[in-house]
Design an enzyme around this catalytic site. Structure first.
Site, PDB file in Angstrom:
ATOM      1  NE  ARG A  87      -3.081  -9.577  13.194  1.00 14.00           N
ATOM      2  CZ  ARG A  87      -2.902  -9.474  14.524  1.00 14.00           C
ATOM      3  NH1 ARG A  87      -3.566  -9.912  15.280  1.00 14.00           N
ATOM      4  NH2 ARG A  87      -1.699  -8.814  14.770  1.00 14.00           N
ATOM      5  CD  GLU A 126      -7.461  -5.940  -8.398  1.00 16.95           C
ATOM      6  OE1 GLU A 126      -7.625  -5.435  -9.785  1.00 16.95           O
ATOM      7  OE2 GLU A 126      -6.489  -6.733  -8.358  1.00 16.95           O
ATOM      8  CB  THR A 178      -4.121  -1.503  13.732  1.00 13.02           C
ATOM      9  OG1 THR A 178      -3.902  -1.109  15.142  1.00 13.02           O
ATOM     10  CG2 THR A 178      -2.536  -1.524  13.041  1.00 13.02           C
ATOM     11  CE1 TYR A 238      -8.378  -9.644  -6.146  1.00 12.60           C
ATOM     12  CE2 TYR A 238      -8.568 -12.260  -6.032  1.00 12.60           C
ATOM     13  CZ  TYR A 238      -7.747 -11.044  -6.056  1.00 12.60           C
ATOM     14  OH  TYR A 238      -6.648 -11.220  -5.392  1.00 12.60           O
ATOM     15  CE  LYS A 255      -1.115  -2.690  16.848  1.00  7.01           C
ATOM     16  NZ  LYS A 255       0.087  -2.025  16.260  1.00  7.01           N
ATOM     17  CG  ASP A 310       0.588   4.898  13.214  1.00  8.40           C
ATOM     18  OD1 ASP A 310      -0.605   4.104  13.607  1.00  8.40           O
ATOM     19  OD2 ASP A 310       1.573   4.026  12.886  1.00  8.40           O
TER      20      ASP A 310
HETATM   21  C1  LIG Z   1       0.803  -2.054  15.201  1.00  4.61           C
HETATM   22  C2  LIG Z   1       1.514  -0.567  14.691  1.00  4.61           C
HETATM   23  C3  LIG Z   1       1.512  -0.608  13.604  1.00  4.61           C
HETATM   24  C4  LIG Z   1       1.396  -1.680  12.387  1.00  4.61           C
HETATM   25  O1  LIG Z   1       0.413  -2.638  12.361  1.00  4.61           O
HETATM   26  P1  LIG Z   1       0.513  -3.974  11.822  1.00  4.61           P
HETATM   27  O2  LIG Z   1      -0.837  -4.272  11.547  1.00  4.61           O
HETATM   28  O3  LIG Z   1       1.059  -4.908  12.736  1.00  4.61           O
HETATM   29  O4  LIG Z   1       1.005  -3.825  10.390  1.00  4.61           O
HETATM   30  C5  LIG Z   1       1.655   0.707  12.938  1.00  4.61           C
HETATM   31  N1  LIG Z   1       2.159   1.913  13.692  1.00  4.61           N
HETATM   32  C6  LIG Z   1       1.909   1.771  14.966  1.00  4.61           C
HETATM   33  C7  LIG Z   1       2.153   3.093  15.630  1.00  4.61           C
HETATM   34  C8  LIG Z   1       1.608   0.550  15.587  1.00  4.61           C
HETATM   35  O5  LIG Z   1       1.507   0.654  17.020  1.00  4.61           O
END
Ligand SMILES: *Cc1c(COP(=O)(O)O)cnc(C)c1O
Length: 425
Positions: free
Chosen positions: A243, A55, A234, A53, A237, A208
Site C-alpha cells: 500500500r 525526512e 497507488t 526516519y 492495485k 491518476d
Molecule cells: C484507489 C484510488 C485512489 C486512492 O488511493 P488510496 O490509496 O485509497 O488513498 C486515488 N485515485 C484513484 C483513481 C483510485 O482508484
C-alpha cells in the site's frame, strides 16, 4: 531468551492475521482495487526499514544515518523510471521525475493540488457517480471543499466519458487542474484528448492511474507518461506492490511536486514501503508481469462476456481493462444485497453505483468486479466461466442459504487449487 514471536507476544492479533490469511486463500477476491502482494513485497514491508526516519530526499535529509535508506529510495526511483519511462509518449526516462514518498493514492493527489492550485481554484475531474474518485473534487472530500469543483460525466447513451462535455465545461470554467483518472470505469482513457483540452484552456493535466498502473507498466493500457504534466498512482492495485503512492512528472514540475509531498503534506517517508515498491517494480520489469497484465484484461473480457450471456447488464457492454460494472436492475436485486450474498458464497466484490443510478449511493444498482487478484492466482478462462455461473446462481437465489453454502463449498474447492502469492497455505 530469544525475542518473542507475534504468536507469543500477541496471540489475539496473530489469530486474526491467521484468519485473514485463511479467508484470502479460500475466497475469490474480485474487488477491482485489490490484489495479492508477493511474499518478497511483504518481507520488505515487514522489515527494519520501518524503524528509520528520513525526512527529505536522498542526499538532502534532515536526519543522519541514511547510508542505506538513500540507496533504497534511489533504487525504487531508478526502477520506476526504467519501467514507466519505457511507456512514455515523449522524453522516455530523460524527462521523468519520480517521487515514491506519498503515503497512499489520496495523499499523492493532495500533493498535486498543493503543487499547482490555491484554495478556491477551479478543478475538474470525472464525477464520483460516473466512476471518478473522491479526491478528484467530490463534495465530501477536502478536494471538493477547498476547491471549486466542476465534475464532468459520462454519456447517457453509451456510458463513456463525454470528451465533448469535458471540452465544453473546460472552456466555460477554465480549470487550473484537469484530472483524467477513474476508479470504476471499464474503458480506455484517451489521454491525448485530455491533453489537447488542457492545452486549449491552460490547465495542468493530471492523470491518476491508481487502478491501471500495472496495466500501463505492462503496455496493455496507453500510458499518460510524457502526455500529462503529472501522473499519480497507488502501488497496491494492478501494480501489485505494498500500500503506497507514487507521483511521476516532467522535470519542470519536479521541485513543486517534491516540495508539496515533503514538507508540504508529510513528514518522514515510510521507508519499508519504499523498499517494497522497489521490489514490486523489479517484479513488474520481469517479462512474466506483461503476461500477467494481458491475462488480467483477457479474464475481464471473458467474465464480462459470460455475465452478458446470462442476462446481466454490463455497463458500456463490456470492458477494455481489469474491471466491469454490473447493473443488476434486470435481475431485480440491488447491489448491496447481491454483494452480501456473494460474500457469504466466498465471492468478494463491492456494491457500486452505475451511471445515472436511480438508487441512492449507499444502496445502488450495481456491482464492481475486477480480475487483478484472481489472475494473480493463475486463474484463467475456465475459472472465469465458472465464476459467472456462481454469480448467476447466487444472484438468482440470494436468500437461499443452502444454495449459497453449496456455492461457497465449490468456490473454496477451486481456490485451494490456485494458491495466491504471499498467502501461507
Ligand atoms: C484507489 C484510488 C485512489 C486512492 O488511493 P488510496 O490509496 O485509497 O488513498 C486515488 N485515485 C484513484 C483513481 C483510485 O482508484
Amino acid at each position: 531468551m530469544p525475542e518473542r514471536t507475534l504468536l507469543d507476544a500477541d496471540p489475539e492479533i496473530a489469530k486474526l492475521i491467521d484468519e485473514e490469511n485463511r479467508r484470502e486463500h479460500e475466497t475469490m477476491r474480485l474487488i477491482a482495487s485489490e490484489n495479492y502482494a508477493s511474499r518478497a513485497v511483504m518481507e520488505a514491508t515487514g522489515s527494519v526499514l520501518t524503524n528509520k526516519y528520513s525526512e527529505g530526499y536522498a542526499k538532502k535529509r534532515y536526519y543522519e544515518g541514511q547510508q542505506v535508506i538513500d540507496q533504497v529510495e534511489e533504487l525504487a526511483i531508478a526502477r520506476l523510471k526504467k519501467l514507466f519511462g519505457a511507456t512514455a509518449a515523449a522524453g522516455g526516462e530523460d524527462d521523468l521525475h519520480v517521487n515514491v514518498q506519498p503515503y497512499s493514492g489520496s495523499p499523492a493527489n493532495l500533493a498535486v493540488y498543493l503543487a499547482f492550485c490555491s484554495p478556491g481554484d477551479v478543478v475538474m475531474g470525472l464525477g464520483l457517480p460516473a466512476g471518478g474518485h473522491l479526491t478528484h473534487g467530490h463534495t465530501v472530500s477536502i478536494t471538493g471543499k477547498y476547491f471549486k469543483s466542476v465534475p464532468y460525466g459520462v454519456r447517457r447513451d453509451d456510458h463513456r466519458i463525454d470528451m465533448d462535455e469535458v471540452r465544453k465545461l473546460a472552456k466555460e470554467h477554465k480549470p487550473k487542474l484537469l484530472w483524467a483518472g477513474t476508479t470504476a470505469y471499464p474503458r480506455i482513457l484517451d489521454f491525448a484528448a485530455f491533453r489537447s483540452i488542457a492545452d486549449e484552456v491552460g490547465a495542468i493535466l493530471a492523470a491518476d492511474i491508481a487502478h491501471i498502473s500495472g496495466l500501463v507498466a505492462a503496455g496493455v493500457h496507453p500510458s499518460p507518461i510524457g502526455v500529462a504534466d503529472v501522473v499519480t498512482s497507488t502501488t497496491h492495485k494492478t501494480f501489485r506492490g505494498p500500500r503506497g503512492g507514487m507521483i511521476f512528472c516532467k522535470k519542470a514540475h519536479a521541485a513543486a511536486i517534491d516540495k508539496a509531498v515533503f514538507p508540504g503534506l508529510q513528514g518522514g517517508p515510510h521507508n519499508h514501503t519504499t523498499a517494497a515498491i522497489a521490489v514490486a517494480a523489479r517484479e513488474a520489469l520481469e517479462p512474466s508481469f506483461k503476461e500477467y497484465a494481458k491475462s488480467v484484461v483477457a479474464n475481464a473480457k471473458v467474465l464480462a462476456g459470460a455475465l452478458v450471456e446470462k442476462g446481466f447488464g454490463v455497463t458500456t457492454g463490456g470492458t477494455d481493462n481489469h474491471l466491469m460494472l454490473v447493473d443488476l436492475t434486470s435481475k431485480n436485486i440491488a447491489g448491496k444485497p447481491a454483494a452480501q450474498a456473494l460474500d457469504r458464497a466466498g465471492i468478494v466484490a463491492n456494491y457500486n453505483a452505475v451511471p445515472f443510478d436511480p438508487r441512492k449511493p449507499f444502496d445502488p444498482s450495481g456491482l464492481r468486479i475486477g480480475t487483478p487478484a484472481v489472475t494473480s492466482r493463475g486463474m484463467g478462462k475456465a475459472e472465469m466461466e465458472k465464476l459467472a455461473s456462481w454469480i448467476d446462481r447466487v444472484v438468482a437465489k440470494s436468500t437461499d442459504e443452502a444454495e449459497i453454502a453449496k456455492v461457497a463449498a465449490e468456490v473454496k474447492d477451486l481456490c485451494r487449487g490456485f494458491p495466491a502469492p504471499g498467502i501461507r497455505v
